[in-house]
Write a protein that holds these residues in place. Structure first.
Motif, PDB file in Angstrom:
ATOM      1  N   ARG A 171       0.874  -1.177   0.000  1.00 19.00           N
ATOM      2  CA  ARG A 171       0.000   0.000   0.000  1.00 19.00           C
ATOM      3  C   ARG A 171       0.908   1.224   0.000  1.00 19.00           C
ATOM      4  N   CYS A 172       0.954   1.900  -1.125  1.00 16.98           N
ATOM      5  CA  CYS A 172       1.900   3.003  -1.284  1.00 16.98           C
ATOM      6  C   CYS A 172       1.218   4.358  -1.143  1.00 16.98           C
ATOM      7  N   PHE A 173       1.935   5.318  -0.550  1.00 18.48           N
ATOM      8  CA  PHE A 173       1.445   6.689  -0.389  1.00 18.48           C
ATOM      9  C   PHE A 173       2.517   7.654  -0.901  1.00 18.48           C
ATOM     10  N   TRP A 174       2.097   8.508  -1.858  1.00 17.89           N
ATOM     11  CA  TRP A 174       3.032   9.497  -2.407  1.00 17.89           C
ATOM     12  C   TRP A 174       2.244  10.732  -2.778  1.00 17.89           C
ATOM     13  N   HIS A 175       2.640  11.864  -2.244  1.00 18.60           N
ATOM     14  CA  HIS A 175       1.898  13.100  -2.574  1.00 18.60           C
ATOM     15  C   HIS A 175       2.036  13.455  -4.051  1.00 18.60           C
ATOM     16  N   TRP A 176       3.105  12.978  -4.716  1.00 18.33           N
ATOM     17  CA  TRP A 176       3.222  13.193  -6.161  1.00 18.33           C
ATOM     18  C   TRP A 176       2.148  12.410  -6.928  1.00 18.33           C
ATOM     19  N   GLN A 177       1.526  11.446  -6.237  1.00 18.81           N
ATOM     20  CA  GLN A 177       0.455  10.655  -6.851  1.00 18.81           C
ATOM     21  C   GLN A 177      -0.915  10.989  -6.231  1.00 18.81           C
ATOM     22  N   GLY A 178      -0.970  12.088  -5.468  1.00 18.19           N
ATOM     23  CA  GLY A 178      -2.237  12.535  -4.914  1.00 18.19           C
ATOM     24  C   GLY A 178      -2.532  12.028  -3.510  1.00 18.19           C
ATOM     25  N   ASP A 179      -1.635  11.258  -2.911  1.00 18.13           N
ATOM     26  CA  ASP A 179      -1.852  10.762  -1.540  1.00 18.13           C
ATOM     27  C   ASP A 179      -1.412  11.821  -0.525  1.00 18.13           C
TER      28      ASP A 179
END
Ligand code: SF4
Length: 195
Positions: free
Chosen positions: A61-69
């Motif tokens: 389960r990945c979280f990245w603000h560059w991907q909207g997370d």
């Protein structure tokens, strides 16, 4: 770069070291090493160039603000992935941040951190690494982010600006692996990656 000296210095400071000839080989190894956990990403061009988010998202389960997370979810993940702005051959890891989430997650939060580092980030000693972080990495990042700062306009060095768009607001030096973390791994890659 003296990779043997760098490896010994990092290990002496409590970091785990993995070395790869190419970004593709490093990404293959991380894809099998990180499985079934939550993974947060800092703003990290190297991770993007390695294609880590789509690969790891297939079984984590990945979280990245560059991907909207959200940055908060990323900072609370089991595993955090970022790079450094500079790495001294004497073993110090240096990062400069504007928002604070990226450097914050390397001091507290996740259980484990992976630093993905291309050879272009390595400097001979601490002073040279700090100089690189401030005068090479930061101006290039300001240009990438299209900030209205003197370094982005001129692209030559840091001007220690007072611009409202300044991206350099906090500096973190890891002298050793902080005790809060189970493990910190420096993934050294013999290619130029990131800024
Ligand atoms: S402090 Fe200002 S001039 Fe210096 S690198 Fe950061 S944004 Fe650029």
């Amino acid at each position: 770069m003296d990779v043997e000296k760098l490896t010994k210095a990092l290990q002496w400071r409590g970091f785990t070291v993995e070395r790869f000839a190419t970004a593709a080989e490093a990404a293959d190894w991380m894809d099998q090493a990180i499985d079934g956990v939550s993974v947060g990403f800092g703003g990290c061009l190297t991770a993007e160039q390695m294609g880590l988010y789509p690969r790891l998202s297939a079984h984590n389960r990945c979280f990245w603000h560059w991907q909207g997370d959200s940055r908060d979810d990323a900072s609370r993940s089991d595993v955090y992935i970022t790079s450094v702005n500079a790495l001294a051959e004497t073993g110090e890891l240096i990062n400069i941040d504007g928002t604070g989430n990226r450097v914050g997650a390397t001091l507290w939060g996740p259980k484990e951190v992976y630093f993905v580092v291309g050879r272009n980030k390595v400097a001979p000693d601490f002073d040279a690494a700090l100089w690189r972080a401030r005068n090479v990495a930061a101006p290039k990042n300001a240009q990438r982010l299209k900030r209205k700062t003197p370094c982005a306009v001129r692209g030559d060095r840091c001007y220690d600006c007072k611009s409202p768009e300044r991206i350099c607001r906090g500096l973190v030096v890891l002298w050793e692996k902080p005790t809060a973390f189970e493990k910190m791994t420096v993934v050294l890659i013999d290619e130029d990656l990131g800024l």
